[in-house]
Design an enzyme around this catalytic site. Sequence first.
Site, mmCIF file in Angstrom:
data_model
loop_
_atom_site.group_PDB
_atom_site.id
_atom_site.type_symbol
_atom_site.label_atom_id
_atom_site.label_comp_id
_atom_site.label_asym_id
_atom_site.label_seq_id
_atom_site.Cartn_x
_atom_site.Cartn_y
_atom_site.Cartn_z
ATOM 1 N N ARG A 55 0.808 -1.215 0.000
ATOM 2 C CA ARG A 55 0.000 0.000 0.000
ATOM 3 C C ARG A 55 0.837 1.259 0.000
ATOM 4 O O ARG A 55 0.630 2.166 -0.800
ATOM 5 C CB ARG A 55 -0.932 0.045 1.200
ATOM 6 C CG ARG A 55 -2.182 -0.788 1.068
ATOM 7 C CD ARG A 55 -2.889 -0.873 2.401
ATOM 8 N NE ARG A 55 -1.954 -1.232 3.440
ATOM 9 C CZ ARG A 55 -1.351 -0.393 4.256
ATOM 10 N NH1 ARG A 55 -1.611 0.898 4.214
ATOM 11 N NH2 ARG A 55 -0.487 -0.832 5.142
ATOM 12 N N THR A 56 1.781 1.342 0.908
ATOM 13 C CA THR A 56 2.592 2.552 1.001
ATOM 14 C C THR A 56 3.410 2.749 -0.271
ATOM 15 O O THR A 56 3.501 3.855 -0.801
ATOM 16 C CB THR A 56 3.512 2.491 2.235
ATOM 17 O OG1 THR A 56 2.711 2.317 3.404
ATOM 18 C CG2 THR A 56 4.316 3.764 2.381
ATOM 19 N N LYS A 85 24.638 -9.207 0.881
ATOM 20 C CA LYS A 85 26.045 -9.440 0.560
ATOM 21 C C LYS A 85 26.968 -8.678 1.504
ATOM 22 O O LYS A 85 28.165 -8.629 1.296
ATOM 23 C CB LYS A 85 26.328 -9.043 -0.883
ATOM 24 C CG LYS A 85 25.495 -9.812 -1.908
ATOM 25 C CD LYS A 85 25.744 -9.298 -3.320
ATOM 26 C CE LYS A 85 24.823 -9.977 -4.332
ATOM 27 N NZ LYS A 85 24.769 -9.254 -5.610
ATOM 28 N N ARG A 106 11.823 2.556 2.952
ATOM 29 C CA ARG A 106 11.316 1.929 4.176
ATOM 30 C C ARG A 106 12.368 0.946 4.644
ATOM 31 O O ARG A 106 12.931 0.190 3.847
ATOM 32 C CB ARG A 106 10.010 1.195 3.918
ATOM 33 C CG ARG A 106 9.643 0.292 5.104
ATOM 34 C CD ARG A 106 8.228 -0.147 5.121
ATOM 35 N NE ARG A 106 7.338 0.971 5.337
ATOM 36 C CZ ARG A 106 6.062 0.843 5.689
ATOM 37 N NH1 ARG A 106 5.540 -0.348 5.863
ATOM 38 N NH2 ARG A 106 5.306 1.908 5.855
ATOM 39 N N HIS A 134 7.084 7.366 10.828
ATOM 40 C CA HIS A 134 6.459 7.184 9.522
ATOM 41 C C HIS A 134 5.803 8.527 9.209
ATOM 42 O O HIS A 134 4.590 8.652 9.206
ATOM 43 C CB HIS A 134 5.437 6.055 9.617
ATOM 44 C CG HIS A 134 4.909 5.577 8.295
ATOM 45 N ND1 HIS A 134 5.248 6.165 7.094
ATOM 46 C CD2 HIS A 134 4.052 4.562 7.974
ATOM 47 C CE1 HIS A 134 4.631 5.530 6.110
ATOM 48 N NE2 HIS A 134 3.912 4.559 6.623
#
Lengths: 306, 306, 306
Positions: A55-56, A85, A106, A134
């Site tokens: 959604r975001t 890695k 994110r 957020h």
Amino acid sequence: MKSLYHVLGAKQFDREELEQLFSSAKAMEVVAGEGGTQRFPNKIMSTLFFEASTRTRFSFESAMHRLGGRVIGTENASQFSSAIKGETLEDMIRIISGYSDLIVMRHTDIGAAKRAAAVSTVPVINAGDGSGEHPTQALLDLYTIEKEFGGIDGAHIAMIGDLTYGRTVHSLSYLLANYRNVHISFISPDNVRIPTYVKQYLDEKSVSYEETTDLAGIAKTADVFYQTRIQKERFPSPEEYAKAEGKYIIDRNLLDAMKDKAMILHPLPRAGEIHPDVDQDPRAAYFRQAVNGLYIRMALIEKCFT
Amino acid sequence: MKSLYHVLGAKQFDREELEQLFSSAKAMEVVAGEGGTQRFPNKIMSTLFFEASTRTRFSFESAMHRLGGRVIGTENASQFSSAIKGETLEDMIRIISGYSDLIVMRHTDIGAAKRAAAVSTVPVINAGDGSGEHPTQALLDLYTIEKEFGGIDGAHIAMIGDLTYGRTVHSLSYLLANYRNVHISFISPDNVRIPTYVKQYLDEKSVSYEETTDLAGIAKTADVFYQTRIQKERFPSPEEYAKAEGKYIIDRNLLDAMKDKAMILHPLPRAGEIHPDVDQDPRAAYFRQAVNGLYIRMALIEKCFT
Amino acid sequence: MKSLYHVLGAKQFDREELEQLFSSAKAMEVVAGEGGTQRFPNKIMSTLFFEASTRTRFSFESAMHRLGGRVIGTENASQFSSAIKGETLEDMIRIISGYSDLIVMRHTDIGAAKRAAAVSTVPVINAGDGSGEHPTQALLDLYTIEKEFGGIDGAHIAMIGDLTYGRTVHSLSYLLANYRNVHISFISPDNVRIPTYVKQYLDEKSVSYEETTDLAGIAKTADVFYQTRIQKERFPSPEEYAKAEGKYIIDRNLLDAMKDKAMILHPLPRAGEIHPDVDQDPRAAYFRQAVNGLYIRMALIEKCFT
């Protein structure tokens, strides 16, 4: 050299900037309603999601497309990328910022967006950093209140659910400190109370608040019910989760006790903490709230480019 | 308000609509041959794949780009998205439909596309719902027959392989019921026969069909050999899979028995059920069929937007 | 029919083609600096990554967008695609080449890009095939040397680290064979030495080289230090990895021994084999090198389309 505009945390916003942003978001509603603009045909946005959130991510990518821009992205960088890695976040950002004009990130770690911004040569937008912040979610939450109530001063806001790991609650609390005569009720199970550092910030800013476990007790007085999901993935153990889960549910009964002009918000996704019976009530604002995310993000992206 | 055009199942198409669609697909071949058009610069298509399928997703995304549109997508929503956080499909669609102008969805559950369409504010195209339907595949299958044979009436179509879990076979059967004097031979191992509800539909529509386990027996008479993969992932147990696998293979021997004007189709991917020896034969139409998917999907997307 | 231009391995490039490519890359720096061009609005590039690599994929996708093109992609095809359903690479490429104008492919198997090109109807660019080659990386490496030194003839290049599984080292060695009086020092642990087939190629082309385990010994004389990561995922066993790991690290001490005009390159990502202390030194060219990847890939994509 002009300094870069980053969106890292809610505390960076003052009232004037919020008002400009909301005014810009209102203009974006018109732009989006006309299908969008071709204003930034040469701009490339990278969506670096180390933690998946369809959604975001869609909301940001849609916003970029509605502004005529281009998107390159990864839907689960932690699983796939050079992160496995042994590369540092800083190295990755140094490279990705050479390939794009804006990074939306994110990450699972608190402070990751700030670390990224420190080395990036392009603007960085924090789309959630662990249980940290957020900010774009909090901005759209606030925009929804502003838009539907015509203002935020004097509002009584109840924040409900997981207030420890729910980062949107932290970011929204910081934003609310910019307004006058706001009162916040923090309603949560005992093991997921609002963190001390959030309360300290509110104390510094002289914001009125209370902590309680009694949702029914504020049903008649609150203007905004900001419900959150008890996020299983953020709890240290299944036992801690079990204690918190299912304790506060917004249903028809609670709705009947609420003011006629109350508003129910939720950052979504919801699990069972808002009963579907509530969806048809005009006070259920959470789906309108989700669309507001598009306008706020369009406004923020534009600001990064201008 | 104008009602939305969804593509949910093959039964929604009548002969007239099919003929219009095929005519539109023919026009799209010209458009694609010229590299595409910039007709829908402001439209955003969401590709929500809860079950991964690179080919089908690429086909839809290419179609959207050839029409000048934009794409936001997830290649494996079930693994990454809020689905794992307990969100309902309906909630997710309500939100995603606020961020896009069209949703193309593949899901593991029968009926998922229909559920999505019930709450979506934008058109929904079913790109496969479990062992339910895959209407756009069936449309491109039918378009290939129409294009290469110049018509569908009177054709003898053999459907081969996994007829229980092979959703394209179900969708194609429904579409064929719109044509005159069609005969279908269903050829499958005993444990993956064509479902009763498909046969009931054909009975209602008075379509002639037979069930058999004998592929060689119809080799000389069928016009179309619609081969399917025995899909391991759709079987309840390894034992059931073992009984079905490897039973019907189209190879040089079978090819030698076929009519000169026969046509071999396959929804692809294939595992071993069509031998590579067959690829160079002009009757091997499966790669031409795959490209037809682009034109059919361009035509369907255009229809959703007009 | 005009034959397709593929980028499969470093050996396909001669000096004249390299000089044209570098001249084109220089022009692309100007184009990118202006934000890009809308030159190929109808072209679609497929990025088929069977092995994830966020940086390489972003670099290609950014290059395509800077040229005004469109991208459809998969970030981990081996996990998600029809590959798991038993489809051959050839079948997949036959289909994907019907949906796009260019395929950029990373694969786990040596020779995969060549196999893809053999059946593709559009150009194929090899973005890494197992421990085989990674030609576009080697091209950007060489471009960085050419750009910063003003030429490659006469250079002494030290290649350090995992020379067995490090495919960029192989590709770069092949490219260097086009230049005069080049000398290569291959510096590696004993269990990951440069393969015999690379040395045979250099012998055929009369390129001067030596193998050694002594990095300090060439610190004062080398012009280019091409450091590589010891890639855990390419080793047959943890024991073999342990023997190779952490043996050669470029740090402040080594830097102090280097020439003033030396250059440190690394294909990135790095784990610990270049100490962050080195980053601020002007001889640390690896982040400038990464951005050069954008220009080289823009030049290669343009060449595929013209």
